[in-house]
Design a protein around this motif. Sequence first.
Motif, PDB file in Angstrom:
ATOM      1  N   VAL A 117       0.712  -1.425   0.026  1.00 31.67           N
ATOM      2  CA  VAL A 117       0.056  -0.030   0.066  1.00 31.67           C
ATOM      3  C   VAL A 117       0.933   1.363  -0.132  1.00 31.67           C
ATOM      4  N   HIS A 118       0.311   2.370  -0.590  1.00 31.08           N
ATOM      5  CA  HIS A 118       0.960   3.628  -0.462  1.00 31.08           C
ATOM      6  C   HIS A 118       1.111   4.241   1.077  1.00 31.08           C
ATOM      7  N   THR A 119       2.150   4.875   1.256  1.00 29.88           N
ATOM      8  CA  THR A 119       2.389   5.150   2.832  1.00 29.88           C
ATOM      9  C   THR A 119       1.217   6.074   3.269  1.00 29.88           C
ATOM     10  N   HIS A 120       0.635   6.910   2.500  1.00 30.15           N
ATOM     11  CA  HIS A 120      -0.357   7.786   2.986  1.00 30.15           C
ATOM     12  C   HIS A 120      -1.557   6.924   3.421  1.00 30.15           C
ATOM     13  N   ASN A 121      -1.763   5.677   3.000  1.00 27.13           N
ATOM     14  CA  ASN A 121      -2.870   4.870   3.228  1.00 27.13           C
ATOM     15  C   ASN A 121      -2.634   4.000   4.186  1.00 27.13           C
ATOM     16  N   ARG A 122      -1.404   3.694   4.851  1.00 21.99           N
ATOM     17  CA  ARG A 122      -1.047   2.821   5.533  1.00 21.99           C
ATOM     18  C   ARG A 122      -1.871   2.855   6.762  1.00 21.99           C
ATOM     19  N   PRO A 123      -2.096   3.744   7.583  1.00 22.66           N
ATOM     20  CA  PRO A 123      -2.833   3.780   8.759  1.00 22.66           C
ATOM     21  C   PRO A 123      -4.350   3.129   8.428  1.00 22.66           C
ATOM     22  N   TRP A 124      -5.101   3.459   7.463  1.00 19.55           N
ATOM     23  CA  TRP A 124      -6.141   3.025   7.138  1.00 19.55           C
ATOM     24  C   TRP A 124      -6.239   1.374   6.802  1.00 19.55           C
ATOM     25  N   TYR A 125      -5.162   1.046   6.317  1.00 18.18           N
ATOM     26  CA  TYR A 125      -5.078  -0.343   5.976  1.00 18.18           C
ATOM     27  C   TYR A 125      -4.625  -1.142   7.352  1.00 18.18           C
ATOM     28  N   ALA A 126      -3.845  -0.528   8.010  1.00 20.85           N
ATOM     29  CA  ALA A 126      -3.481  -1.017   9.123  1.00 20.85           C
ATOM     30  C   ALA A 126      -4.677  -1.286  10.270  1.00 20.85           C
ATOM     31  N   PHE A 127      -5.420  -0.290  10.234  1.00 19.17           N
ATOM     32  CA  PHE A 127      -6.586  -0.356  11.255  1.00 19.17           C
ATOM     33  C   PHE A 127      -7.528  -1.441  10.587  1.00 19.17           C
ATOM     34  N   GLY A 128      -7.840  -1.105   9.339  1.00 19.19           N
ATOM     35  CA  GLY A 128      -8.753  -2.239   8.788  1.00 19.19           C
ATOM     36  C   GLY A 128      -8.369  -3.631   8.738  1.00 19.19           C
ATOM     37  N   VAL A 129      -6.953  -3.965   8.656  1.00 20.16           N
ATOM     38  CA  VAL A 129      -6.768  -5.502   8.347  1.00 20.16           C
ATOM     39  C   VAL A 129      -6.593  -6.156   9.956  1.00 20.16           C
ATOM     40  N   ALA A 130      -6.454  -5.113  10.972  1.00 19.18           N
ATOM     41  CA  ALA A 130      -6.182  -5.335  12.308  1.00 19.18           C
ATOM     42  C   ALA A 130      -7.598  -5.803  12.813  1.00 19.18           C
ATOM     43  N   ILE A 131      -8.584  -5.480  12.523  1.00 21.90           N
ATOM     44  CA  ILE A 131      -9.809  -5.942  13.015  1.00 21.90           C
ATOM     45  C   ILE A 131     -10.441  -7.282  12.521  1.00 21.90           C
ATOM     46  N   PRO A 132     -10.242  -7.694  11.455  1.00 24.33           N
ATOM     47  CA  PRO A 132     -10.584  -9.193  11.354  1.00 24.33           C
ATOM     48  C   PRO A 132      -9.485 -10.115  12.087  1.00 24.33           C
ATOM     49  N   ILE A 133      -8.287  -9.754  11.921  1.00 23.85           N
ATOM     50  CA  ILE A 133      -7.354 -10.563  12.687  1.00 23.85           C
ATOM     51  C   ILE A 133      -7.718 -10.602  14.165  1.00 23.85           C
ATOM     52  N   GLY A 134      -7.946  -9.527  14.470  1.00 25.37           N
ATOM     53  CA  GLY A 134      -8.362  -9.432  16.079  1.00 25.37           C
ATOM     54  C   GLY A 134      -9.516 -10.388  16.413  1.00 25.37           C
ATOM     55  N   VAL A 135     -10.665 -10.332  15.485  1.00 23.26           N
ATOM     56  CA  VAL A 135     -11.955 -11.197  15.786  1.00 23.26           C
ATOM     57  C   VAL A 135     -11.374 -12.591  15.615  1.00 23.26           C
ATOM     58  N   LEU A 136     -10.617 -12.895  14.674  1.00 24.66           N
ATOM     59  CA  LEU A 136     -10.231 -14.208  14.582  1.00 24.66           C
ATOM     60  C   LEU A 136      -9.502 -14.825  15.558  1.00 24.66           C
ATOM     61  N   GLY A 137      -8.487 -14.147  15.999  1.00 31.01           N
ATOM     62  CA  GLY A 137      -7.694 -14.183  17.309  1.00 31.01           C
ATOM     63  C   GLY A 137      -8.465 -14.243  18.546  1.00 31.01           C
ATOM     64  N   GLY A 138      -9.510 -13.483  18.779  1.00 35.86           N
ATOM     65  CA  GLY A 138     -10.397 -13.481  19.956  1.00 35.86           C
ATOM     66  C   GLY A 138     -11.191 -14.712  19.991  1.00 35.86           C
ATOM     67  N   LEU A 139     -11.628 -15.291  18.703  1.00 33.33           N
ATOM     68  CA  LEU A 139     -12.687 -16.543  18.783  1.00 33.33           C
ATOM     69  C   LEU A 139     -11.628 -17.606  19.290  1.00 33.33           C
ATOM     70  N   ILE A 140     -10.476 -17.668  19.001  1.00 32.99           N
ATOM     71  CA  ILE A 140      -9.741 -18.734  19.495  1.00 32.99           C
ATOM     72  C   ILE A 140      -8.640 -18.690  20.830  1.00 32.99           C
ATOM     73  N   GLY A 141      -9.008 -17.311  21.395  1.00 33.47           N
ATOM     74  CA  GLY A 141      -8.402 -16.848  22.544  1.00 33.47           C
ATOM     75  C   GLY A 141      -6.911 -16.656  22.408  1.00 33.47           C
ATOM     76  N   LEU A 142      -6.727 -15.950  21.081  1.00 28.74           N
ATOM     77  CA  LEU A 142      -5.370 -15.406  20.837  1.00 28.74           C
ATOM     78  C   LEU A 142      -5.200 -14.046  20.687  1.00 28.74           C
ATOM     79  N   GLY A 143      -4.187 -13.200  20.434  1.00 27.49           N
ATOM     80  CA  GLY A 143      -4.024 -11.881  20.118  1.00 27.49           C
ATOM     81  C   GLY A 143      -3.858 -11.699  18.531  1.00 27.49           C
TER      82      GLY A 143
END
Length: 272
Positions: free
Chosen positions: A2-28
């Motif tokens: 991704v372009h550096t200007h868009n990095r914060p939005w991508y970082a936030f966006g991809v972190a949510i589903p990763i966190g959801v999946l981690g939370g479902l199995i008790g991991l970070g």
Amino acid sequence: MVHTHNRPWYAFGVAIPIGVLGGLIGLGGAEFRLPILAGLLGYTARRAVALNVVISLITVLASLAIRGRTLTLMPIMPLLLPMMAMIAGAIITAFIGTALVGRLSNERLEQVILVFLILIGSLLIIEGFLPTQLPALVPDDPVWQVITGVLFGLVIGLVSSMLGVAGGELIIPTLIFAYGAEIKVAGSASLLISLPTVLIGVVRYLSQGAYQGRRDLNDTIAPMGVGSVIGAVIGGLLVGVISSAILKIGLGIILIWSASRIFHHRTIGPVR
């Protein structure tokens, strides 16, 4: 990448589903964030690990704060001896692992990360086929608990410091299968074991000059940390909706595939 200007939005966006999946199995979810940091967000392996450990610290502190109202020490007391031994071992190898990350070439570090992530993915798949509760494999003897705890801790600290993860994907199964801990107790104990290890990782990488101050905070650490916490909370609320065993098998396969794709055949020049 991704372009550096868009990095914060991508970082936030991809972190949510990763966190959801981690939370479902008790991991970070830190083991799943690493391929994103080194792939989609374009960081070198060394920078990805350093950033990942800060985000892991945020998720551990947030999890402790969320559990703080209900967290009691009484259920954890039977595990106190192996926990302290695991912390001691993990602290030792946290120093070693962070030093190795600073000395290895980026290519060699990618090879090490690939091996560790494939092993973790394989463990997730294996764990998905195992029953949730087994008799403790380690005898209920203080000497055995200290010796095995230190040995387990040495492995956990090395993996944690070289991947920038809290280590729950290793700590929780160890507490359940080696010491007979109940899964919820193992989750709480895992946070307490992880905290000093990731703290050391952050301090060590900071001393190595691995961070770029406000830029890293605004571009990646803050948005990915917030997204990870939000996702983990959602995942925790959805526990039981999908079979944990099926999720672990599926996520293990995804982790092995994504790690192989990012760290075995690099096609994008990373941002330094």
